[in-house]
Design a protein around this motif. Structure first.
Motif, PDB file in Angstrom:
ATOM      1  N   GLU A   1     -39.898  76.799   1.482  1.00 20.51           N
ATOM      2  CA  GLU A   1     -40.497  75.517   1.105  1.00 20.51           C
ATOM      3  C   GLU A   1     -41.853  75.392   1.799  1.00 20.51           C
ATOM      4  O   GLU A   1     -42.150  76.093   2.741  1.00 20.51           O
ATOM      5  CB  GLU A   1     -39.604  74.378   1.586  1.00 20.51           C
TER       6      GLU A   1
ATOM      7  N   ALA B   1     -34.927  71.630  12.203  1.00 20.30           N
ATOM      8  CA  ALA B   1     -35.059  71.958  10.784  1.00 20.30           C
ATOM      9  C   ALA B   1     -34.610  73.398  10.584  1.00 20.30           C
ATOM     10  O   ALA B   1     -34.839  74.260  11.444  1.00 20.30           O
ATOM     11  CB  ALA B   1     -36.509  71.803  10.326  1.00 20.30           C
TER      12      ALA B   1
ATOM     13  N   GLU C   1     -37.651  70.506   6.407  1.00 20.07           N
ATOM     14  CA  GLU C   1     -37.060  69.165   6.374  1.00 20.07           C
ATOM     15  C   GLU C   1     -36.486  68.867   7.755  1.00 20.07           C
ATOM     16  O   GLU C   1     -35.439  69.389   8.139  1.00 20.07           O
ATOM     17  CB  GLU C   1     -35.958  69.097   5.318  1.00 20.07           C
ATOM     18  N   TRP C   2     -37.188  68.061   8.516  1.00 18.49           N
ATOM     19  CA  TRP C   2     -36.810  67.737   9.886  1.00 18.49           C
ATOM     20  C   TRP C   2     -35.725  66.673   9.915  1.00 18.49           C
ATOM     21  O   TRP C   2     -35.759  65.729   9.141  1.00 18.49           O
ATOM     22  CB  TRP C   2     -38.027  67.257  10.673  1.00 18.49           C
ATOM     23  N   ARG C   3     -34.761  66.829  10.831  1.00 13.95           N
ATOM     24  CA  ARG C   3     -33.684  65.861  11.008  1.00 13.95           C
ATOM     25  C   ARG C   3     -33.657  65.413  12.466  1.00 13.95           C
ATOM     26  O   ARG C   3     -33.760  66.224  13.368  1.00 13.95           O
ATOM     27  CB  ARG C   3     -32.342  66.480  10.637  1.00 13.95           C
TER      28      ARG C   3
END
Length: 58
Positions: free
Chosen positions: A3, A24, A7-9
């Protein structure tokens, strides 16, 4: 193909100001960064090393 942005959490244990560690998943690696400084370089760990770290925490 990867990507364009991971996508950070954030941790569910983060405080009200959002200060915490973010993670991520990215191409077989686990990325880790400080949520207070998201533009600074973080750290990258191979998936097996990250799993071992999490097992150690339990």
């Amino acid at each position: 193909m990867l990507e364009t942005d991971p996508e950070w959490r954030k941790s569910s244990y983060s405080d009200k100001e959002g200060a915490c560690v973010e993670v991520a998943l990215w191409g077989g690696e686990t990325l880790v960064r400080d949520s207070k400084a998201p533009t600074l370089p973080g750290h990258s760990y191979p998936a097996p090393a990250w799993r071992a770290f999490l097992r150690h925490l339990r």
